[in-house]
Design a protein around this motif. Sequence first.
Motif, PDB file in Angstrom:
ATOM      1  N   PRO A  80      51.676  56.514 -12.938  1.00  0.00           N
ATOM      2  CA  PRO A  80      51.809  55.121 -13.336  1.00  0.00           C
ATOM      3  C   PRO A  80      52.973  54.366 -12.702  1.00  0.00           C
ATOM      4  O   PRO A  80      52.932  53.142 -12.630  1.00  0.00           O
ATOM      5  N   VAL A  81      54.010  55.075 -12.242  1.00  0.00           N
ATOM      6  CA  VAL A  81      55.137  54.343 -11.655  1.00  0.00           C
ATOM      7  C   VAL A  81      54.713  53.640 -10.370  1.00  0.00           C
ATOM      8  O   VAL A  81      54.947  52.438 -10.189  1.00  0.00           O
ATOM      9  N   GLY A  83      52.287  50.827 -11.164  1.00  0.00           N
ATOM     10  CA  GLY A  83      52.954  49.635 -11.693  1.00  0.00           C
ATOM     11  C   GLY A  83      53.652  48.854 -10.596  1.00  0.00           C
ATOM     12  O   GLY A  83      53.552  47.631 -10.514  1.00  0.00           O
ATOM     13  N   LEU A  84      54.352  49.593  -9.713  1.00  0.00           N
ATOM     14  CA  LEU A  84      55.041  48.917  -8.608  1.00  0.00           C
ATOM     15  C   LEU A  84      54.037  48.198  -7.722  1.00  0.00           C
ATOM     16  O   LEU A  84      54.241  47.046  -7.324  1.00  0.00           O
ATOM     17  N   LEU A 114      51.133  47.065  -8.502  1.00  0.00           N
ATOM     18  CA  LEU A 114      50.571  45.887  -9.160  1.00  0.00           C
ATOM     19  C   LEU A 114      51.548  44.717  -9.140  1.00  0.00           C
ATOM     20  O   LEU A 114      51.181  43.588  -8.834  1.00  0.00           O
ATOM     21  N   TRP A 115      52.808  44.993  -9.445  1.00  0.00           N
ATOM     22  CA  TRP A 115      53.776  43.892  -9.487  1.00  0.00           C
ATOM     23  C   TRP A 115      53.999  43.288  -8.111  1.00  0.00           C
ATOM     24  O   TRP A 115      54.099  42.075  -7.976  1.00  0.00           O
ATOM     25  N   LEU A 147      50.368  41.070  -8.443  1.00  0.00           N
ATOM     26  CA  LEU A 147      50.906  39.821  -8.973  1.00  0.00           C
ATOM     27  C   LEU A 147      51.514  38.981  -7.855  1.00  0.00           C
ATOM     28  O   LEU A 147      51.405  37.753  -7.862  1.00  0.00           O
ATOM     29  N   ILE A 183      48.786  37.149  -6.232  1.00  0.00           N
ATOM     30  CA  ILE A 183      48.228  36.095  -7.074  1.00  0.00           C
ATOM     31  C   ILE A 183      49.188  34.913  -7.186  1.00  0.00           C
ATOM     32  O   ILE A 183      48.755  33.757  -7.192  1.00  0.00           O
ATOM     33  N   THR A 221      48.508  31.007  -6.419  1.00  0.00           N
ATOM     34  CA  THR A 221      48.787  29.858  -7.289  1.00  0.00           C
ATOM     35  C   THR A 221      49.533  28.779  -6.509  1.00  0.00           C
ATOM     36  O   THR A 221      49.282  27.594  -6.683  1.00  0.00           O
ATOM     37  N   VAL A 268      46.280  33.115 -15.257  1.00  0.00           N
ATOM     38  CA  VAL A 268      46.039  34.437 -14.665  1.00  0.00           C
ATOM     39  C   VAL A 268      45.830  35.448 -15.785  1.00  0.00           C
ATOM     40  O   VAL A 268      44.911  36.276 -15.736  1.00  0.00           O
ATOM     41  N   LEU A 320      46.674  46.107 -16.219  1.00  0.00           N
ATOM     42  CA  LEU A 320      48.062  46.041 -15.749  1.00  0.00           C
ATOM     43  C   LEU A 320      48.422  44.598 -15.397  1.00  0.00           C
ATOM     44  O   LEU A 320      49.520  44.121 -15.707  1.00  0.00           O
ATOM     45  N   LEU A 321      47.480  43.921 -14.749  1.00  0.00           N
ATOM     46  CA  LEU A 321      47.754  42.536 -14.355  1.00  0.00           C
ATOM     47  C   LEU A 321      47.875  41.630 -15.580  1.00  0.00           C
ATOM     48  O   LEU A 321      48.708  40.719 -15.612  1.00  0.00           O
ATOM     49  N   ALA A 370      51.283  41.995 -17.006  1.00  0.00           N
ATOM     50  CA  ALA A 370      52.272  41.479 -16.057  1.00  0.00           C
ATOM     51  C   ALA A 370      52.243  39.957 -16.016  1.00  0.00           C
ATOM     52  O   ALA A 370      53.294  39.302 -16.003  1.00  0.00           O
ATOM     53  N   ALA A 371      51.042  39.384 -16.034  1.00  0.00           N
ATOM     54  CA  ALA A 371      50.933  37.920 -15.985  1.00  0.00           C
ATOM     55  C   ALA A 371      51.501  37.321 -17.266  1.00  0.00           C
ATOM     56  O   ALA A 371      52.172  36.279 -17.223  1.00  0.00           O
ATOM     57  N   LEU A 379      55.289  37.368 -16.880  1.00  0.00           N
ATOM     58  CA  LEU A 379      55.813  36.338 -15.974  1.00  0.00           C
ATOM     59  C   LEU A 379      55.677  34.948 -16.601  1.00  0.00           C
ATOM     60  O   LEU A 379      56.558  34.094 -16.466  1.00  0.00           O
ATOM     61  N   TRP A 412      53.043  50.682 -16.877  1.00  0.00           N
ATOM     62  CA  TRP A 412      54.339  50.014 -16.685  1.00  0.00           C
ATOM     63  C   TRP A 412      54.853  49.282 -17.924  1.00  0.00           C
ATOM     64  O   TRP A 412      56.057  49.258 -18.179  1.00  0.00           O
TER      65      TRP A 412
END
Lengths: 262, 533
Positions: A235-236, A239-240, A242-243, A247, A250, A254, B49, B118-119, B122-123, B126, B306
């Motif tokens: 998961p580490v 997670g990294l 994904l962030w 994100l 994304i 935006t 999001v 996960l998103l 996270a969204a 943020l 996370w």
Amino acid sequence: MNRQTRKSGRRSPVASVALLLVGLFATGGAYAAFTATTASASVDLSSPEVINQGQKLFAANCATCHGQQAQGTQNGPSLIGVGAASVDFQVGTGRMPMQASGPQAPSKPVQFEDSQIKALAAYVASLAPGPAIPSESQISGGDVAAGGELFRINCAMCHNVAGAGGALTEGKYAPVLKGVAPVHVYEAMLTGPQNMPAFNDLNLSPEDKKNIIAYLQYNEQNPSAGGLELGSLGPVSEGLFLWIFGLGGIVALTVWITAKSN
Amino acid sequence: MSITSAPEQKGFIASASNYLDERTSISGAVKEFGRKIFPDHWSFLLGEVALYSFVIILLSGSFLTFFFQASMTPVEYAGSYVPLRGVEMSAAMSSTLDISFDIRGGLLMRQIHHWAALLFVAAIGLHMLRVFFTGAFRKPRELNWAIGFVLFVLAMAEGFTGYSLPDDLLSGNGLRIIDGMMNAVPVVGTWITFLLFGGEFPGNDIVGRLYTLHILLLPAMVLIFIVLHLMFVVIHKHTQYPGPGKTEQNVVGYPVLPVYAAKAGGFFFLVFGVIALIAATVTINPIWNYGPYDPSPVSAGTQPDWYIGFADGALRLMPPGLETVWLGYTWSWNILIPILVLVVFLLLTFIYPYVEAWVTGDKREHHLLDRPRNAPVRTAFGAAGVTFYAVLWAAASSDIIATHFKVTMEGVINTLQALLILGPIVAFMVTKRVCLALQKKDREMVLHGFETGRIVRLPGGEFVEVHEQLDEYTRWQLVSFNDNAPLQLKPNPVGKITASARFRVAMSRFFFEDRIAPVSPKEYQAALEHSSH
């Protein structure tokens, strides 16, 4: 300027390149063939010449720390009774000769040829009985499913379920298992190098060891069905990823969507 | 809307709309909602999001429920993944493996579901940071902050229950930690875990129970709170960044129909596309590596997803050995203290808007957002909170930091322990100073213009750089912000100064003592006259 006449044969501009390539392949191929023959040549570990050669190599490369008679010094343990398997693992993975003292000897490019490693192993094995280098039949043809279960119970605590390695105390660590030769995996289980416990034949039978090796080989040959593995760290790294990429991507979108058109 | 439509209507859409309107009077709502204005800024899309991720989670999750069996009945796996064939496992694990290897599109759906989860969190995170740092939680939106906070906690609960469903080694390890945390609760802890697990851990019930929570109760609650959250957005109208023409009374932006509906609709597909791309190319939670749950093994590098990492980190940073035996019970402070720290941290996040409202004594409505620099202490608190969270978060991966940066595990833990205390303090001070410095720079720019880079030599031989005044739009942004002065200590109507009043004034001084006042028109005029000489 207008030398348009076609040059062919040995006068062709690519001729020298081709010649160079042929030369390189020939020497490279010959070298590969030569080293391959030495590697595959079976060394008789009980022959006196081999033991003699090993003793010389030992005196020149190992004795500073392990002592002239392999009896051990303040800087290195006694090697009497550790067996050929131990030497083949430590020297064969480049861990020995050790480069610098530290919590653990890391594996690094191997310093000796295979015949030399075998000679060293023969010498150490001649000092006292100890675990021998496993034969080909001991390390191939195991049961993958049984090996997986044994791996999760006995090995995953330190090496991670996917063999991605893990941390131990005080800077020590369990190394990554990807790319480790089956024979070395077997020897490691048998002799318990560095910070690893020894898994003797009562603890993990030879059959069990064979199964574990089969499981590791399966994982190596079959990459994840789900795509990129992200180092199999769990998961580490997910997670990294994904962030940063999920994100991050994304947020970039935006910004794009709300940007004022010029 | 009582105007009768002309009888000779043409076209399918017109007559269909009329049919609907005559029966539902929906045109009023469409007109009202369609003309709803939304301001345009990238940071306003973060909540969207989260919403879209939730929709994707619902869609992919429904697919997964068709094939998942939430049962802990032992079965022998007979699917196509060779290294687990013949291994005994629960039906939950076996059906998850079937989804991954034997059902067409199953693995992709599983990965979409997990990546979107996960998103989602996270969204939300943020989005919360955006709301916090711009002061969007101020009156009248304090309640919506609370609803959003509940959504954040629900999202974490959704994530954790989902993580525990496949009954693989990783999920079982996660549940074991939850079991341990509940056991640490004095007196009732053991009873609670027996209640939850239906007996001794792991029991035979937990997957089924978590499944009910995961697909029924929690999603229903998330949905209700999302509806409330969005209703409040409509009722309050959207906040906007300060700028020329933007006031507390208006909203400057585009209407929902047609602009925002199109943009938001398109954006949904973009988010879906990004998740699908990631899910199609990157593995997430390869349960086939972890194997079925067995209470004895724990893999190296076992971490929660996370968003639970900060809780795992809190446990890891706790110095060992803090246990006392009292009244015949063992009091495991080494678990109770981290739990308490987490609860207090979350509680502070929850109540911050009310604290700030009380400290400022501000009863006005705020629809214009603050630039973070214009609220230095709030921004500094935010930075301290982010640092605190980040240290806990990093601590959850202490072992991976140790192996990958070739440092000792103890070194990582000790460093993070120190950072957990010192980091937020340093972050607070640095952030506050940076904010004040930026405000000073703004003030300087308004009063003396910006540097043009043009050096002029005066007749006397002196070199000066020519400054030019800002245009009035930029100037407006730099001078129009809320200026909170510290409260004065005043006696109440009875003539007494209460302790709470003293505390409030002290807090107010802490918040607003160091401040840079916005440039007043008078100061600006004076500066103009000065520069024209």
